[in-house]
Design an enzyme around this catalytic site. Structure first.
Site, PDB file in Angstrom:
ATOM      1  N   LYS A 267       0.843  -1.199   0.000  1.00  0.00           N
ATOM      2  CA  LYS A 267       0.000   0.000   0.000  1.00  0.00           C
ATOM      3  C   LYS A 267       0.876   1.247   0.000  1.00  0.00           C
ATOM      4  O   LYS A 267       1.997   1.216   0.517  1.00  0.00           O
ATOM      5  CB  LYS A 267      -0.869   0.020   1.273  1.00  0.00           C
TER       6      LYS A 267
ATOM      7  N   ARG B 204     -10.507 -11.363   1.683  1.00  0.00           N
ATOM      8  CA  ARG B 204     -11.320 -12.451   1.108  1.00  0.00           C
ATOM      9  C   ARG B 204     -10.585 -13.787   1.185  1.00  0.00           C
ATOM     10  O   ARG B 204     -11.196 -14.838   1.263  1.00  0.00           O
ATOM     11  CB  ARG B 204     -11.714 -12.079  -0.324  1.00  0.00           C
TER      12      ARG B 204
HETATM   13  N1  BES Z   1      -8.317  -3.591   4.221  1.00  0.00           N
HETATM   14  C1  BES Z   1      -8.418  -3.189   2.870  1.00  0.00           C
HETATM   15  C2  BES Z   1      -9.714  -2.439   2.565  1.00  0.00           C
HETATM   16  C3  BES Z   1      -9.778  -1.011   3.016  1.00  0.00           C
HETATM   17  C4  BES Z   1      -9.132  -0.015   2.308  1.00  0.00           C
HETATM   18  C5  BES Z   1     -10.536  -0.676   4.116  1.00  0.00           C
HETATM   19  C6  BES Z   1      -9.232   1.294   2.715  1.00  0.00           C
HETATM   20  C7  BES Z   1     -10.638   0.638   4.511  1.00  0.00           C
HETATM   21  C8  BES Z   1      -9.985   1.625   3.815  1.00  0.00           C
HETATM   22  C9  BES Z   1      -8.388  -4.409   1.962  1.00  0.00           C
HETATM   23  O1  BES Z   1      -7.627  -5.476   2.399  1.00  0.00           O
HETATM   24  C10 BES Z   1      -7.822  -3.968   0.672  1.00  0.00           C
HETATM   25  O2  BES Z   1      -6.685  -3.615   0.647  1.00  0.00           O
HETATM   26  N2  BES Z   1      -8.614  -3.992  -0.369  1.00  0.00           N
HETATM   27  C11 BES Z   1      -8.202  -3.560  -1.655  1.00  0.00           C
HETATM   28  C12 BES Z   1      -8.735  -4.527  -2.670  1.00  0.00           C
HETATM   29  C13 BES Z   1      -8.168  -4.325  -4.047  1.00  0.00           C
HETATM   30  C14 BES Z   1      -6.711  -4.704  -4.070  1.00  0.00           C
HETATM   31  C15 BES Z   1      -8.947  -5.173  -5.011  1.00  0.00           C
HETATM   32  C16 BES Z   1      -8.766  -2.171  -1.888  1.00  0.00           C
HETATM   33  O3  BES Z   1      -9.887  -1.893  -1.461  1.00  0.00           O
HETATM   34  O4  BES Z   1      -8.050  -1.349  -2.451  1.00  0.00           O
HETATM   35 MN    MN Z   2      -5.588  -5.293   1.802  1.00  0.00          MN
END
Ligand code: BES
Ligand code: MN
Ligand code: ZN
Length: 500
Positions: free
Chosen positions: A282, A356
Site C-alpha cells: 500500500k 477475502r
Molecule cells: N483492508 C483493505 C480495505 C480497506 C481499504 C478498508 C481502505 C478501509 C480503507 C483491503 O484489504 C484492501 O486492501 N482492499 C483492496 C482490494 C483491491 C486490491 C482489489 C482495496 O480496497 O483497495
Molecule cells: Mn488489503
C-alpha cells in the site's frame, strides 16, 4: 478500558430531583419539552425569560449549562436543543443525548439525570429511547488512553440516570437501559481492540483476548494453530500469513444460550491485525489506519460479549481468522496460486486483496456448525467507502429475508446498512485463465466483486456479508474505532432469539 459510568432509570419530577445536573429538552421556536416546562414553572419562568432574551434557540445538538436555577433541587440545569418538534428523529435524539452528556461531563457534576426518554421521537418507544440514550452517552464518554503514559484525570461524572416523570414507563425504560449497557460494553470492547496498534494487537493477542472473554462469560473456545489449519487444507488463509513473523490463528468461540438442538448463527470477523498490502504494498499515506483491519474480528468479540451480558436465548458461534499481511521473503507473490479448504483454487493477482483470502477458508469451516445463517463482517474494500461513505455498512446476501432482517436490525439499532447487488453477472470479473478464480475483479464495482468472491464459498447456507470499511472507524482529528456494527449484530440476534 475505562470503567463506564453507571446507568439507571429514576422516576422523579425534574424540579424536585436532586442531582449534580439535570438535562431537559428545548425545541426550536422557544418550545419547552414537558420536563423543561416543569423546571420553568418551579423557577417562576426562568427558562422562558432566558429564551425570550435570545440566549438559547433550541437548535439540534446545542446545549446551555445553567447554574443555580431557583426553585430547582439540582445544582445545574442543562438545556438541550432538539430542533423542530415535528422532526425529532433518531439522529437528533442521539445527538442530544451525546451533547448533554459531554456538557455535563465538562462540569464538576458527579451524577446526572437526563430527561430524554419521554420525548416524542418518531416511531420509537420508551425502551428504544432509553437504550439509545445509554449507548449515545457511553459512546460520547468513551476514551482510549491505554497507551498514554500519563492517564487523563478520572471523570467526576460517575452516574447517569434516565429521568422519567411517569412510573408507568419505568419497566420499559429499565429494559432499555439493561440492553444499552450490554451493547455499550460490547461496543467498547470492539473499539478498544480496533484502537490498539498493530505491534500489540497481533493474531496471538486477539486469541488471548478471546480466551479472556471466554473465561469471563463462560463461552466455549478453541484456537486453531497454523498446523491445524494446514491439516484442514486452509491454503488460502495460510498464504496471507506467510510474509509475517506473526503466526495466524483461527479463533472459535461458542455462546450457548439457546436450546441444545437449535442451530447456531455463525459470525465470521476479518482479523487482519495489520494490512500493509503485502508484496502489492500500500502507499504510505494513512497506512497506519490499516491497524483497524481487524475491526470485523473486534465486532464479533464485542457482539458475543453483548449477547452474553444480556443472557440472550440464542446459540452463537464466533469465528475469527486472524493474520498479519506483510511483505517479506516468504510472502505470497502476484500470480501465486493457492488451494482453499473448499478445494477451489485461487490466483492471487493482488496480495492486498487478502481479506477475502482469509475469510473464504473460515466460511468453509463454518459449514460444520450447520448454521441457521452465517454473517461475515469485514473491512473488505476501499470501494465500499467510495460507494456508501461512512454512513452505511455495505450489505450483501444470498437470501432476501436475511437482507430484510439485517436492514431492519440496523434501522432499529441506528447502525444502518444498505443492500448492494450480488448478481451472477459480476462473477465474470473474477475469471482467471490459470485457476478457478482470481482474487480481484478490476476497478468496477470493487465491493461487489469482493462479495462475489466470498459468494463462491457460501453456497451451503444462508449468508450475509457486511463490508464495514467505511463504518468501522473515523479518520481525521477524531480518528478511532467506532465499534460498529456491534449494535446492528446484537439487534439482529435479539430479533432472531425473540422469534423462537
Ligand atoms: N483492508 C483493505 C480495505 C480497506 C481499504 C478498508 C481502505 C478501509 C480503507 C483491503 O484489504 C484492501 O486492501 N482492499 C483492496 C482490494 C483491491 C486490491 C482489489 C482495496 O480496497 O483497495
Ligand atoms: Mn488489503
Ligand atoms: Zn485488508
Amino acid at each position: 478500558m475505562e470503567k463506564l459510568v453507571d446507568f439507571s432509570t429514576k422516576v422523579s419530577a425534574p424540579d424536585k430531583a436532586k442531582a449534580g445536573a439535570i438535562a431537559v429538552g428545548v425545541f426550536e421556536g422557544r418550545r419547552l419539552s414537558h420536563a423543561a416546562e416543569s423546571v420553568d414553572r418551579a423557577s417562576r419562568g426562568a427558562l422562558r425569560a432566558l429564551l425570550k432574551r435570545g440566549d438559547f434557540e433550541g437548535k439540534a445538538g446545542t446545549v446551555r449549562v445553567l447554574f443555580g436555577v431557583r426553585g430547582v433541587a439540582s445544582e445545574r440545569v442543562v438545556l438541550v436543543g432538539l430542533g423542530k418538534e415535528s422532526e425529532l428523529g433518531a439522529k437528533t435524539y442521539r445527538e442530544a443525548a451525546r451533547a448533554a452528556t459531554l456538557a455535563i461531563a465538562d462540569t464538576g457534576a458527579a451524577d446526572a439525570l437526563l430527561y430524554l426518554p419521554e420525548l416524542q421521537v418518531q416511531g420509537r418507544e420508551i425502551a428504544w429511547k432509553a437504550r439509545q440514550a445509554v449507548t449515545a452517552a457511553a459512546d460520547a464518554l468513551y476514551r482510549f488512553d491505554e497507551m498514554k503514559s500519563k492517564k487523563p484525570e478520572a471523570r467526576t461524572l460517575k452516574r447517569i440516570a434516565l429521568g422519567l416523570t411517569a412510573a408507568g414507563h419505568a419497566a420499559d425504560a429499565g429494559r432499555g437501559v439493561t440492553e444499552g449497557r450490554a451493547i455499550t460494553s460490547g461496543t467498547a470492547l470492539a473499539r478498544d481492540l480496533g484502537n490498539l496498534p498493530g505491534n500489540i494487537c497481533t493474531p496471538a493477542y486477539l486469541a488471548d483476548r478471546a480466551r479472556a472473554l471466554a473465561k469471563e462469560w463462560k463461552l466455549g473456545i478453541e484456537v486453531l494453530e497454523q498446523k491445524d489449519m494446514e491439516k484442514l487444507g486452509m491454503g488460502s488463509l495460510l498464504s496471507v500469513a506467510k510474509g509475517s513473523r506473526q503466526p495466524p490463528k483461527l479463533v472459535v468461540l461458542r455462546y450457548e444460550g439457546g436450546a441444545k438442538r437449535e442451530q447456531p448463527i455463525v459470525l465470521v470477523g476479518k482479523g487482519i491485525t495489520f494490512d500493509t498490502g503485502g508484496i502489492s504494498l500500500k502507499p504510505a499515506p494513512e497506512m497506519d489506519e490499516m491497524k483497524f483491519d481487524m475491526s470485523g474480528a473486534g465486532s464479533v468479540l464485542g457482539t458475543l460479549r453483548a449477547v452474553a451480558e444480556m443472557k440472550l436465548a440464542a446459540n452463537v458461534i464466533g469465528l475469527v481468522p486472524a493474520a498479519e499481511n506483510m511483505p517479506g521473503g516468504a510472502a505470497s507473490k502476484p500470480g501465486d496460486i493457492v488451494t482453499s479448504m473448499s478445494g477451489q483454487t485461487i490466483e492471487i493477482l493482488n496480495t492486498d486483496a487478502e481479506g477475502r483470502l482469509i475469510l473464504c477458508d473460515a466460511l468453509t469451516y463454518a459449514e460444520r456448525f450447520r448454521p441457521q445463517a452465517v454473517v461475515d463482517i469485514a473491512t473488505l474494500t476501499g470501494a465500499c467507502v467510495i460507494a456508501l461513505g461512512h454512513v452505511a455498512t455495505g450489505l450483501f446476501t444470498n437470501k432476501d429475508e436475511l437482507a430484510q432482517e439485517l436492514l431492519d436490525a440496523g434501522e432499529e439499532a441506528w447502525d444502518r446498512a444498505w443492500r448492494m447487488p450480488l448478481w451472477d453477472d459480476y462473477q465474470e470479473q473474477l475469471k482467471s485463465p490459470f485457476a478457478d478464480m482470481a482474487n480481484i475483479g478490476g476497478r468496477p464495482a470493487g465491493s461487489v466483486t469482493a462479495a462475489s468472491f466470498l459468494a463462491r464459498f457460501t453456497k451451503a447456507y444462508d449468508w450475509a456479508h457486511l463490508d464495514i470499511a467505511g463504518t468501522a472507524w473515523r479518520s481525521g482529528k477524531d480518528k478511532g474505532s467506532t465499534g460498529r456494527p456491534v449494535p446492528m449484530l446484537t439487534q439482529f440476534l435479539m430479533n432472531r432469539a425473540g422469534k423462537e
